[in-house]
Design an enzyme around this catalytic site. Structure first.
Site, PDB file in Angstrom:
ATOM      1  N   TYR A  56       0.846  -1.210   0.025  1.00  0.00           N
ATOM      2  CA  TYR A  56      -0.020  -0.007  -0.015  1.00  0.00           C
ATOM      3  C   TYR A  56       0.853   1.314   0.059  1.00  0.00           C
ATOM      4  CZ  TYR A  56      -4.111  -2.583   1.302  1.00  0.00           C
ATOM      5  OH  TYR A  56      -5.281  -3.358   1.491  1.00  0.00           O
ATOM      6  N   TYR A  60      -0.406 -10.033   0.859  1.00  0.00           N
ATOM      7  CA  TYR A  60       0.512  -9.369   1.538  1.00  0.00           C
ATOM      8  C   TYR A  60       0.329 -10.238   2.940  1.00  0.00           C
ATOM      9  CZ  TYR A  60      -3.232  -6.294   3.426  1.00  0.00           C
ATOM     10  OH  TYR A  60      -4.417  -5.619   3.668  1.00  0.00           O
ATOM     11  N   ARG A 100      -2.780 -11.871   3.974  1.00  0.00           N
ATOM     12  CA  ARG A 100      -4.303 -11.607   3.388  1.00  0.00           C
ATOM     13  C   ARG A 100      -4.204 -12.009   1.936  1.00  0.00           C
ATOM     14  NH1 ARG A 100      -7.495  -7.933   4.874  1.00  0.00           N
ATOM     15  NH2 ARG A 100      -8.876  -9.403   4.126  1.00  0.00           N
ATOM     16  N   HIS A 107      -7.519  -8.695  -2.220  1.00  0.00           N
ATOM     17  CA  HIS A 107      -8.729  -8.079  -1.672  1.00  0.00           C
ATOM     18  C   HIS A 107      -9.021  -6.690  -2.096  1.00  0.00           C
ATOM     19  CE1 HIS A 107      -6.117  -7.307   1.535  1.00  0.00           C
ATOM     20  NE2 HIS A 107      -6.825  -6.101   2.038  1.00  0.00           N
ATOM     21  N   HIS A 134     -10.806  -2.960  -0.926  1.00  0.00           N
ATOM     22  CA  HIS A 134     -11.621  -2.218   0.112  1.00  0.00           C
ATOM     23  C   HIS A 134     -12.534  -1.258  -0.501  1.00  0.00           C
ATOM     24  CE1 HIS A 134      -8.812  -3.318   3.458  1.00  0.00           C
ATOM     25  NE2 HIS A 134      -7.885  -3.282   2.481  1.00  0.00           N
TER      26      HIS A 134
HETATM   27 FE   FE2 Z   1      -6.404  -4.561   2.804  1.00  0.00          FE
END
Ligand code: FE2
Length: 228
Positions: free
Chosen positions: A103, A142, A152, A155, A157
């Site tokens: 991110y 990640y 994770r 995905h 958000h």
């Molecule tokens: Fe996330």
């Protein structure tokens, strides 16, 4: 007489405190809930949200030399109410990590490369049919620090702004066929398998593009569960 709305089955929503996912203990009330009448603070809403927060970026993938690294995908999200009726005009914010699982955020300490051509966030308005279309790249997986091996799954958000402050939905969308879906503490905090299935996008075969369709149900018994 007020309309009596049948309560939602709690198994279709995220379990409060999830073993192995430490933050849930801090996000969930430790005391019994108290009923509180709504006042104008709760029943008013962000009427000028689009003036304050202008729609940006229906395309996170870019083109040519500015193209983000990763598999190009088209994400078609439909925002609907409890009867499946579309909600044109809904403001939808979408964000996800890059193809390497990184991110753009100072809290992201994962040792993965940034992508200078990938910004990772969009704000759009649902059009006719409640449709929000995003051209982007498929996010990577990640690891969650300090969890001993929880990764994770890929995905996306979502945040949907409703007409009043209390009606904001924040959730996550998952991709079909991902092995990491099976062990993800966030997805599996929803106990009902059908409700979990509703959080997973549908792959649409197409000759030229990777297309995923997803339905966001903002309220009702089949509402999309909230996820952090
Ligand atoms: Fe996330």
């Amino acid at each position: 007489m007020p309309l009596r709305v049948p309560p939602r089955d709690p198994r279709t929503q995220s379990q409060g405190v999830e073993p192995g996912y430490a933050q849930t203990a801090r996000r969930w009330p430790s005391q019994p809930l108290q009923r509180r009448p709504h006042t104008v603070s709760e029943l008013s809403g962000p009427s000028s949200v689009l003036r304050r927060l202008a729609p940006v970026r229906g395309d996170l993938a870019g083109h040519g030399a500015k193209r983000a690294i990763g598999q190009l995908i088209h994400l078609r999200t439909r925002v609907v109410d409890e009867d499946g009726a579309p909600l044109p005009g809904a403001v939808v914010e979408i964000w996800h990590c890059n193809a390497a699982g990184k991110y753009i955020h100072p809290n992201d300490t994962h040792d993965a490369p940034e992508d200078p051509n990938f910004y990772g966030a969009a704000r759009m308005v649902a059009g006719d049919g409640g449709l929000v279309e995003l051209r982007t790249i498929k996010p990577g997986a990640y690891p969650v620090p300090g969890t001993g091996g929880w990764w994770r799954p890929p995905h996306v958000h979502f945040s949907v702004w409703g007409r009043v402050w209390l009606s904001r939905l924040v959730t996550q969308m998952f991709f079909p066929g991902e092995p990491l879906n099976e062990a993800d503490a966030i997805l599996n905090a929803i106990r009902d398998p059908e409700a979990r299935e509703r959080c997973i996008a549908r792959f649409v075969p197409s000759e030229n593009d990777l297309i995923y369709e997803y339905q966001l149900v903002v309220r009702g018994r089949k509402s999309t569960p909230g996820m952090p």
